[in-house]
Design a protein around this motif. Structure first.
Motif, PDB file in Angstrom:
ATOM      1  N   GLU A 262      -0.974 -10.467 -11.431  1.00  0.00           N
ATOM      2  CA  GLU A 262      -1.082  -9.437 -12.815  1.00  0.00           C
ATOM      3  C   GLU A 262      -1.928  -8.408 -12.338  1.00  0.00           C
ATOM      4  OE1 GLU A 262      -2.808  -9.884 -17.321  1.00  0.00           O
ATOM      5  OE2 GLU A 262      -2.625 -11.787 -15.987  1.00  0.00           O
ATOM      6  N   GLN A 263      -3.149  -8.571 -11.472  1.00  0.00           N
ATOM      7  CA  GLN A 263      -4.123  -7.530 -11.371  1.00  0.00           C
ATOM      8  C   GLN A 263      -3.501  -6.266 -10.510  1.00  0.00           C
ATOM      9  OE1 GLN A 263      -7.136 -10.059  -9.949  1.00  0.00           O
ATOM     10  NE2 GLN A 263      -8.301  -9.788 -11.982  1.00  0.00           N
ATOM     11  N   LEU A 264      -2.613  -6.878  -9.532  1.00  0.00           N
ATOM     12  CA  LEU A 264      -2.201  -5.878  -8.736  1.00  0.00           C
ATOM     13  C   LEU A 264      -1.028  -5.165  -9.437  1.00  0.00           C
ATOM     14  CD1 LEU A 264      -1.054  -4.808  -5.867  1.00  0.00           C
ATOM     15  CD2 LEU A 264       0.941  -6.646  -5.967  1.00  0.00           C
ATOM     16  N   GLN A 265      -0.431  -5.605 -10.605  1.00  0.00           N
ATOM     17  CA  GLN A 265       0.554  -4.645 -11.095  1.00  0.00           C
ATOM     18  C   GLN A 265      -0.093  -3.797 -12.009  1.00  0.00           C
ATOM     19  OE1 GLN A 265       3.762  -4.605 -10.579  1.00  0.00           O
ATOM     20  NE2 GLN A 265       3.373  -6.179  -9.021  1.00  0.00           N
ATOM     21  N   LYS A 266      -1.151  -3.980 -12.617  1.00  0.00           N
ATOM     22  CA  LYS A 266      -2.147  -3.207 -13.250  1.00  0.00           C
ATOM     23  C   LYS A 266      -2.828  -2.152 -12.535  1.00  0.00           C
ATOM     24  CE  LYS A 266      -3.759  -6.663 -16.877  1.00  0.00           C
ATOM     25  NZ  LYS A 266      -5.085  -7.176 -17.734  1.00  0.00           N
ATOM     26  N   ALA A 267      -3.362  -2.427 -11.350  1.00  0.00           N
ATOM     27  CA  ALA A 267      -3.578  -1.611 -10.305  1.00  0.00           C
ATOM     28  C   ALA A 267      -2.624  -0.512  -9.956  1.00  0.00           C
ATOM     29  CB  ALA A 267      -4.162  -2.217  -9.117  1.00  0.00           C
ATOM     30  N   LEU A 268      -1.437  -1.072  -9.635  1.00  0.00           N
ATOM     31  CA  LEU A 268      -0.271  -0.103  -9.313  1.00  0.00           C
ATOM     32  C   LEU A 268       0.006   0.974 -10.341  1.00  0.00           C
ATOM     33  CD1 LEU A 268       1.852  -2.409  -6.928  1.00  0.00           C
ATOM     34  CD2 LEU A 268       0.299  -0.778  -6.364  1.00  0.00           C
ATOM     35  N   ALA A 269       0.102   0.404 -11.555  1.00  0.00           N
ATOM     36  CA  ALA A 269       0.397   1.414 -12.751  1.00  0.00           C
ATOM     37  C   ALA A 269      -0.568   2.486 -12.854  1.00  0.00           C
ATOM     38  CB  ALA A 269       0.348   0.496 -14.061  1.00  0.00           C
ATOM     39  N   GLN A 270      -1.483   2.375 -12.433  1.00  0.00           N
ATOM     40  CA  GLN A 270      -2.675   3.370 -12.257  1.00  0.00           C
ATOM     41  C   GLN A 270      -2.692   4.396 -11.032  1.00  0.00           C
ATOM     42  OE1 GLN A 270      -6.628   1.994 -13.471  1.00  0.00           O
ATOM     43  NE2 GLN A 270      -5.760   0.077 -14.060  1.00  0.00           N
ATOM     44  N   LEU A 271      -1.882   4.075 -10.130  1.00  0.00           N
ATOM     45  CA  LEU A 271      -1.843   4.726  -8.952  1.00  0.00           C
ATOM     46  C   LEU A 271      -0.504   5.399  -8.445  1.00  0.00           C
ATOM     47  CD1 LEU A 271      -3.890   2.122  -6.925  1.00  0.00           C
ATOM     48  CD2 LEU A 271      -4.933   4.263  -7.935  1.00  0.00           C
ATOM     49  N   PRO A 272      -0.114   6.378  -8.555  1.00  0.00           N
ATOM     50  CA  PRO A 272       1.304   7.095  -8.535  1.00  0.00           C
ATOM     51  C   PRO A 272       1.452   6.849  -7.175  1.00  0.00           C
ATOM     52  CG  PRO A 272      -0.393   8.726  -9.970  1.00  0.00           C
ATOM     53  CD  PRO A 272      -1.316   7.557  -9.317  1.00  0.00           C
ATOM     54  N   GLU A 273       2.874   6.494  -7.060  1.00  0.00           N
ATOM     55  CA  GLU A 273       3.257   6.516  -5.554  1.00  0.00           C
ATOM     56  C   GLU A 273       3.739   7.709  -5.245  1.00  0.00           C
ATOM     57  OE1 GLU A 273       7.262   4.297  -3.429  1.00  0.00           O
ATOM     58  OE2 GLU A 273       6.848   3.774  -5.493  1.00  0.00           O
ATOM     59  N   THR A 274       3.353   8.411  -4.218  1.00  0.00           N
ATOM     60  CA  THR A 274       3.634   9.645  -3.846  1.00  0.00           C
ATOM     61  C   THR A 274       4.503  10.096  -2.523  1.00  0.00           C
ATOM     62  OG1 THR A 274       1.330   9.871  -2.938  1.00  0.00           O
ATOM     63  CG2 THR A 274       1.635  10.457  -5.348  1.00  0.00           C
ATOM     64  N   MET A 275       4.010   8.911  -1.652  1.00  0.00           N
ATOM     65  CA  MET A 275       4.767   9.139  -0.282  1.00  0.00           C
ATOM     66  C   MET A 275       5.709   8.264  -0.003  1.00  0.00           C
ATOM     67  SD  MET A 275       1.186  10.060   1.599  1.00  0.00           S
ATOM     68  CE  MET A 275       1.767  10.423   3.297  1.00  0.00           C
ATOM     69  N   GLY A 276       6.005   7.087  -0.656  1.00  0.00           N
ATOM     70  CA  GLY A 276       6.735   5.960  -0.548  1.00  0.00           C
ATOM     71  C   GLY A 276       5.881   4.861   0.151  1.00  0.00           C
ATOM     72  N   ASP A 277       6.019   3.559  -0.633  1.00  0.00           N
ATOM     73  CA  ASP A 277       5.514   2.569  -0.136  1.00  0.00           C
ATOM     74  C   ASP A 277       5.900   1.858   1.117  1.00  0.00           C
ATOM     75  OD1 ASP A 277       3.554   2.439  -2.394  1.00  0.00           O
ATOM     76  OD2 ASP A 277       5.021   1.124  -3.509  1.00  0.00           O
ATOM     77  N   TYR A 278       5.052   1.328   1.930  1.00  0.00           N
ATOM     78  CA  TYR A 278       5.707   0.587   3.106  1.00  0.00           C
ATOM     79  C   TYR A 278       6.659  -0.707   2.783  1.00  0.00           C
ATOM     80  CZ  TYR A 278       1.695  -2.655   2.375  1.00  0.00           C
ATOM     81  OH  TYR A 278       0.673  -3.464   1.983  1.00  0.00           O
TER      82      TYR A 278
END
Length: 278
Positions: A262-278
């Motif tokens: 749950e915390q991961l999803q909250k964190a990722l929601a605050q961090l734009p994906e700009t170069m493509g996730d691995y």
């Protein structure tokens, strides 16, 4: 600066995903230093991702506080040292991406094993002196935690650097005010840190906004302008541990624990994906 800011956001995504995947690692300091390392590798340093261990004719970087390996690995991968997909192996068996960087894994970009705190300054000094002996005009950069300064070896090295006029060294202190056991002021107060470095014979650059990309680039450029003039240079960089993830910011509790699902999803929601996730 836009591209640097976008890169830093992707680096932060890498950090939280890497630590979450194996439920171990150090997200707090990694997130806090994402802007600095992004600026260093994508703008300031002249370096070659083809990687030669000797690093002749290029700037070198030494990570002393090796526990923040997630940010180091992400920046190395994103700047071309090894495949981005390898980030998925972080802290796994037989991975080159160990919890603390090691040299026997032969990971491009890693020149010293680090994690035994307090040793990075000495190694960076040796590299800087070698460059002087070889008439190599490149710069050596190093990064240290503020809590790490509790280790006495740092202060021996700080004395030595000024005495030997190692003016091709730029060391940065991640001054986030937190360490594993709590606030640095409670564990071991650093006192007048700028005054200490000045008294020891260093040039001091104050970087009060160590999570502002424009300020970081300007601070690093100022440090470079002061190098080569007879004194080593230190950047006192004020950052926020856990920067970019609101529930992690400013707390030593996120020094070395991983977010749950749950915390991961909250964190990722605050961090734009700009170069493509691995």
């Amino acid at each position: 600066m836009t591209n640097l800011k976008e890169t830093a956001s992707q680096v932060r995504r890498d950090i939280v995903r890497m630590v979450h995947a194996v439920q171990s690692g150090h997200p707090g300091g990694s997130l806090g230093c994402a802007d600095y390392l992004t600026a260093l590798y994508f703008d300031i340093m002249k370096h070659n991702p083809a990687f030669d261990m000797n690093g002749e004719g290029e700037d070198l970087f030494f990570l002393s506080n090796g526990h923040i390996s997630p940010v180091f690995y992400s920046v190395l991968a994103r700047s071309g040292y090894f495949p981005i997909q390898e980030l998925a192996t972080f802290r796994k068996l037989n991975s080159r991406l160990q919890g603390h960087p090691t040299t026997h894994e032969h990971l491009p970009g890693v020149r010293i094993a680090s994690g035994s705190l307090g040793q990075g300054m000495s190694v960076a000094l040796g590299a800087a002196l070698a460059k002087k002996l070889n008439n190599d005009s490149s710069t050596v950069f190093s990064l240290h935690g503020d809590g790490e300064l509790d280790e006495g070896q740092n202060w021996e090295a700080i004395l030595f650097a000024a005495h030997k006029k190692v003016d091709n060294l730029i060391s940065t202190i991640d001054w986030n005010g937190q360490q594993i056991d709590g606030p640095t002021d409670k564990v071991m107060s650093l006192g007048d840190l700028a005054g200490k470095f000045t008294a020891f014979g260093w040039e001091v650059v104050h970087l009060d906004k160590g999570n502002d990309m424009d300020e970081i680039v300007a601070g690093l450029q100022k440090a470079k302008s002061l190098s080569g003039k007879g004194k080593p240079v230190v950047i006192l960089m004020k950052t926020s541990m856990g920067k970019g993830v609101d529930f992690m910011e400013g707390s030593h509790e996120w020094h070395g624990i991983a977010p749950n699902d749950e915390q991961l999803q909250k964190a990722l929601a605050q961090l734009p994906e700009t170069m493509g996730d691995y």
